[in-house]
Design an enzyme around this catalytic site. Structure first.
Site, PDB file in Angstrom:
ATOM      1  N   GLY A   1       0.786  -1.230   0.000  1.00 24.84           N
ATOM      2  CA  GLY A   1       0.000   0.000   0.000  1.00 24.84           C
ATOM      3  C   GLY A   1       0.817   1.278   0.000  1.00 24.84           C
ATOM      4  O   GLY A   1       0.343   2.312   0.478  1.00 24.84           O
TER       5      GLY A   1
ATOM      6  N   HIS B   1       0.582   1.288 -13.299  1.00 26.15           N
ATOM      7  CA  HIS B   1       1.376   0.146 -13.765  1.00 26.15           C
ATOM      8  C   HIS B   1       2.855   0.541 -13.740  1.00 26.15           C
ATOM      9  O   HIS B   1       3.210   1.641 -14.187  1.00 26.15           O
ATOM     10  CB  HIS B   1       0.951  -0.264 -15.183  1.00 26.15           C
ATOM     11  CG  HIS B   1       1.697  -1.455 -15.670  1.00 26.15           C
ATOM     12  ND1 HIS B   1       1.396  -2.744 -15.251  1.00 26.15           N
ATOM     13  CD2 HIS B   1       2.772  -1.564 -16.481  1.00 26.15           C
ATOM     14  CE1 HIS B   1       2.239  -3.590 -15.812  1.00 26.15           C
ATOM     15  NE2 HIS B   1       3.086  -2.898 -16.561  1.00 26.15           N
TER      16      HIS B   1
ATOM     17  N   ASP C   1      -4.164  -3.807 -19.094  1.00 27.19           N
ATOM     18  CA  ASP C   1      -3.275  -2.632 -19.216  1.00 27.19           C
ATOM     19  C   ASP C   1      -3.422  -1.924 -20.563  1.00 27.19           C
ATOM     20  O   ASP C   1      -2.461  -1.334 -21.068  1.00 27.19           O
ATOM     21  CB  ASP C   1      -1.791  -3.043 -19.026  1.00 27.19           C
ATOM     22  CG  ASP C   1      -1.533  -3.650 -17.661  1.00 27.19           C
ATOM     23  OD1 ASP C   1      -2.186  -3.252 -16.689  1.00 27.19           O
ATOM     24  OD2 ASP C   1      -0.665  -4.543 -17.569  1.00 27.19           O
TER      25      ASP C   1
ATOM     26  N   ALA D   1       8.426   7.885  -9.790  1.00 24.36           N
ATOM     27  CA  ALA D   1       7.314   7.958 -10.749  1.00 24.36           C
ATOM     28  C   ALA D   1       5.955   7.642 -10.101  1.00 24.36           C
ATOM     29  O   ALA D   1       5.092   8.509 -10.016  1.00 24.36           O
ATOM     30  CB  ALA D   1       7.578   7.018 -11.928  1.00 24.36           C
TER      31      ALA D   1
HETATM   32  C1  GAR Z   1       3.178  -1.097  -7.492  1.00 22.17           C
HETATM   33  O1  GAR Z   1       4.502  -1.104  -7.942  1.00 22.17           O
HETATM   34  C2  GAR Z   1       2.218  -1.069  -8.651  1.00 22.17           C
HETATM   35  O2  GAR Z   1       2.690  -0.333  -9.731  1.00 22.17           O
HETATM   36  C3  GAR Z   1       2.161  -2.544  -8.993  1.00 22.17           C
HETATM   37  O3  GAR Z   1       2.072  -3.178  -7.737  1.00 22.17           O
HETATM   38  C4  GAR Z   1       2.824  -2.411  -6.785  1.00 22.17           C
HETATM   39  C5  GAR Z   1       1.988  -2.204  -5.542  1.00 22.17           C
HETATM   40  O4  GAR Z   1       2.768  -1.610  -4.529  1.00 22.17           O
HETATM   41  N1  GAR Z   1       1.032  -2.840  -9.836  1.00 22.17           N
HETATM   42  C6  GAR Z   1       1.102  -3.705 -10.849  1.00 22.17           C
HETATM   43  O5  GAR Z   1       2.094  -4.356 -11.093  1.00 22.17           O
HETATM   44  C7  GAR Z   1      -0.171  -3.818 -11.674  1.00 22.17           C
HETATM   45  N2  GAR Z   1       0.070  -4.526 -12.874  1.00 22.17           N
HETATM   46  P1  GAR Z   1       2.110  -0.928  -3.253  1.00 22.17           P
HETATM   47  O6  GAR Z   1       1.112  -1.915  -2.653  1.00 22.17           O
HETATM   48  O7  GAR Z   1       3.267  -0.669  -2.324  1.00 22.17           O
HETATM   49  O8  GAR Z   1       1.436   0.338  -3.707  1.00 22.17           O
END
Ligand code: GAR
Length: 207
Positions: free
Chosen positions: A12, A110, A151, A180
């Site tokens: 999160g 993404h 996507d 980013a």
């Molecule tokens: C993030 O890096 C997001 O871009 C990726 O999951 C991670 C979640 O991190 N999403 C994908 O790969 C979707 N295809 P977080 O729970 O620390 O925000």
């Protein structure tokens, strides 16, 4: 006020970036009304709780059939009556009805520059491993609207990030998040909340 529901599966950190940006005034005209996780142990739920935001878990493990989970997920989203649904690391195949009902009202972050390194199977660390294997010198992150494909929806914002000598997938993942993801996801919400995202002649423009 744009009412936003954030959907999560893991740590999160993107949710945290949204909450911090809403607190600091970087995001305006926005209320985070709820957080939905598909995993009971997702740290994102704790982050929501700390911020005093209603958070619920809808886990596929609690349903005998996928169709029941899909119904429960849709009902959970609807229960917050959101104007915008934000997928912030929500790693579940979405029910078709959810996509249809929230067309142009659901965005996803993404961790690559779409249309590179995206689509089925590209999520989390896998994306950064592939970027390094290919020898890319630049990667980044993308915020896009969610459509029926994987996507494949219209892109709102992108930001490039340098790949550096000695990077591991973990190091690169962290840099892509810091430089980013945590910037463009709050920015995208703010632009939508302030009427700066326009659909014209079949294209999407962000002012
Ligand atoms: C993030 O890096 C997001 O871009 C990726 O999951 C991670 C979640 O991190 N999403 C994908 O790969 C979707 N295809 P977080 O729970 O620390 O925000």
């Amino acid at each position: 006020m744009l009412k936003v529901v954030v959907m999560v599966s893991g740590g999160g950190t993107n949710l945290q970036a949204i909450l911090d940006a809403a607190d600091s005034g970087e995001i305006t005209n926005t209320e985070i009304v709820g957080v939905i996780s598909n995993k009971q142990d997702a740290y994102a739920l704790k982050r929501a709780e700390n911020a005093g935001i209603p958070a619920i878990c809808v886990s596929p493990k609690d349903y005998a059939e996928r169709v029941q989970f899909d119904e429960a997920l849709l009902a959970a989203v609807d229960s917050f009556s959101p104007d915008l649904v934000v997928l912030a690391g929500f790693l579940v195949i979405l029910p078709e009805l959810l996509i249809q009902n929230y067309k142009n009202r659901m965005i996803n972050i993404h961790p690559s520059l779409i249309p590179s390194f995206c689509g089925k199977g590209y999520y989390g660390l896998k994306v950064h491993k592939e970027v390094l294997s290919r020898g890319c010198k630049v990667t980044g992150a993308t915020v896009h609207f969610v459509d029926e494909g994987c996507d494949s929806g219209p892109i709102l914002l992108q930001k490039a990030v340098e790949v550096k000598y000695g990077d591991t997938p973990e190091i690169l993942q962290r840099r892509v998040m810091e430089e980013a993801e945590w910037q463009i996801l709050p920015q995208a919400i703010d632009r939508i909340a302030n009427g700066k995202v326009l659909f014209e002649n079949g294209y999407v423009f962000v002012k």
